[in-house]
Design a protein around this motif. Structure first.
Motif, PDB file in Angstrom:
ATOM      1  N   UNK A   1       0.715  -1.169   0.011  1.00 33.46           N
ATOM      2  CA  UNK A   1      -0.198   0.037   0.104  1.00 33.46           C
ATOM      3  C   UNK A   1       0.797   1.177   0.042  1.00 33.46           C
ATOM      4  N   UNK A   2       2.127   1.086   0.032  1.00 33.32           N
ATOM      5  CA  UNK A   2       2.996   2.234   0.078  1.00 33.32           C
ATOM      6  C   UNK A   2       3.028   3.001   1.260  1.00 33.32           C
ATOM      7  N   UNK A   3       2.726   2.683   2.416  1.00 32.99           N
ATOM      8  CA  UNK A   3       2.627   3.643   3.622  1.00 32.99           C
ATOM      9  C   UNK A   3       4.028   3.281   4.358  1.00 32.99           C
ATOM     10  N   UNK A   4       4.732   4.359   4.103  1.00 35.98           N
ATOM     11  CA  UNK A   4       5.989   3.933   4.947  1.00 35.98           C
ATOM     12  C   UNK A   4       6.093   4.367   6.232  1.00 35.98           C
ATOM     13  N   UNK A   5       6.842   3.933   7.059  1.00 36.37           N
ATOM     14  CA  UNK A   5       6.716   3.908   8.612  1.00 36.37           C
ATOM     15  C   UNK A   5       7.746   4.966   8.837  1.00 36.37           C
ATOM     16  N   UNK A   6       7.542   5.287  10.149  1.00 33.96           N
ATOM     17  CA  UNK A   6       8.401   6.462  10.779  1.00 33.96           C
ATOM     18  C   UNK A   6       9.197   5.732  12.033  1.00 33.96           C
ATOM     19  N   UNK A   7      10.022   6.461  12.588  1.00 34.28           N
ATOM     20  CA  UNK A   7      10.873   5.633  13.524  1.00 34.28           C
ATOM     21  C   UNK A   7      10.215   5.112  14.619  1.00 34.28           C
ATOM     22  N   UNK A   8       9.048   5.374  15.133  1.00 31.16           N
ATOM     23  CA  UNK A   8       8.328   4.783  16.243  1.00 31.16           C
ATOM     24  C   UNK A   8       7.557   3.438  15.388  1.00 31.16           C
ATOM     25  N   UNK A   9       7.237   3.299  14.382  1.00 35.00           N
ATOM     26  CA  UNK A   9       6.941   2.003  13.989  1.00 35.00           C
ATOM     27  C   UNK A   9       8.059   1.199  13.768  1.00 35.00           C
ATOM     28  N   UNK A  10       8.836   1.543  13.441  1.00 38.37           N
ATOM     29  CA  UNK A  10      10.242   0.567  13.074  1.00 38.37           C
ATOM     30  C   UNK A  10      10.584  -0.012  14.580  1.00 38.37           C
ATOM     31  N   UNK A  11      10.814   0.960  15.664  1.00 39.26           N
ATOM     32  CA  UNK A  11      11.126   0.553  16.914  1.00 39.26           C
ATOM     33  C   UNK A  11      10.133  -0.280  17.583  1.00 39.26           C
ATOM     34  N   UNK A  12       9.098  -0.185  17.201  1.00 29.46           N
ATOM     35  CA  UNK A  12       7.943  -1.226  17.702  1.00 29.46           C
ATOM     36  C   UNK A  12       7.968  -2.283  17.169  1.00 29.46           C
TER      37      UNK A  12
END
Length: 313
Positions: A277-288
């Motif tokens: 869906x092309x929705x790129x994560x931010x740092x909070x999502x990556x950390x989670x």
């Protein structure tokens, strides 16, 4: 050194793998439900439940289910309870994901390992010490960072869907209960377990359609496009496969570990959202996501952690 009787049982990695594969199937099924907005979610659940009944019935009658439609004596009441709880779980899940923002619903529902740990400790006598408590806390924190629910991050609307949140909360409770009850039925062949769940979910979803006043022309349903039917079949096949795999996983491994492993669903959904869906994560999502991965690996290596802690001075 920690006494042998107090150590957790060794991890059955086959059960962990089956739980992971089950999570992948449920995640893909949820993605198909999300993409198929033109069909009522209860209609999708009816189709899925009917397919599961048709697939499991021959296995129960002529296969290793040994012809016991209601299950073996001594388990029949428990199987009916499992079917009711599982059917209610599916209905609530479909409603909550349809009515709520995906982040809110995911955060609430995937907090179910907390309840599973408590219920498995009470009813299954599975260990629940400091390590598991910390793992669950880390898991919930990771889920919250990924989903970023508005009611925590104050980024959502001021008015919330009360019915949707109620469904999500009860879905969490029923998800935890379903895993624990299925674990109690670990000696029953998976075809009997899935058949009972399928019958109950078929009755509940069909009843919900009638109760809420939905009226659907059968001709409209038959003349859906090939794309709609393809996604509807995908929802059914993936849901059935996931249900069988989680039943097999609970035959091999404890409810707590299976529940935490299935929480990897949220990481898979996160990856699918990025690439599909092309929705790129931010740092909070990556950390989670990393925190959830640490939880899954940590719960799998639980007995080694206890062993090392036991030999340290």
């Amino acid at each position: 050194m920690l006494p042998a009787k107090d150590r957790p049982q060794k991890t059955n990695w086959c059960g962990i793998l089956l739980a992971f594969m089950s999570g992948a199937c449920f995640t893909l099924s949820s993605a198909a439900v999300k993409a198929l907005r033109t069909i009522d979610p209860m209609e999708l659940l009816v189709i899925r439940s009917l397919l599961q009944v048709l697939a499991m019935l021959p296995l129960v009658i002529w296969g290793r289910g040994q012809g016991q439609l209601l299950g073996p004596p001594g388990y029949r009441l428990l199987l009916q309870l499992q079917g009711f709880v599982g059917g209610m779980t599916l209905v609530l899940l479909f409603f909550s994901f349809r009515r709520l923002p995906l982040g809110d619903a995911t955060t609430i529902i995937f907090s179910s390992p907390v309840l599973v740990m408590v219920l498995s400790f009470i009813f299954l006598r599975e260990p629940c010490g400091f390590f598991r408590t910390f793992i669950v806390f880390l898991l919930v924190t990771g889920v919250v960072l990924i989903a970023k629910p508005p009611f925590i991050f104050k980024s959502g609307p001021d008015v919330y869907d009360v019915i949707g949140y109620t469904c999500a909360i009860f879905a969490t409770i029923f998800t935890a209960l379903n895993i624990v009850v299925m674990r109690k039925c670990k000696d029953v062949h998976f075809s009997v377990v899935v058949l009972q769940l399928s019958i109950w979910s078929l009755l509940m979803s069909a009843g919900t359609l009638l109760t809420l006043g939905h009226r659907h022309d059968i001709g409209v349903l038959i003349h859906r496009t090939w794309y709609e039917w393809l996604l509807a079949v995908a929802v059914s096949v993936l849901g059935l496969t996931g249900q069988v795999l989680v039943a097999k996983a609970l035959n091999l491994e404890g409810a707590g570990k299976v529940s935490v492993t299935r929480s990897l669903d949220i990481v898979l959904a996160f990856i699918l959202q990025v690439f599909a869906f092309g929705d790129y994560p931010d740092w909070e999502s990556i950390l989670g996501a990393l925190m959830v991965l640490v939880c899954v690996v940590g719960i799998g290596l639980e007995e080694h952690v206890y062993y090392i802690a036991g030999i340290l001075p």
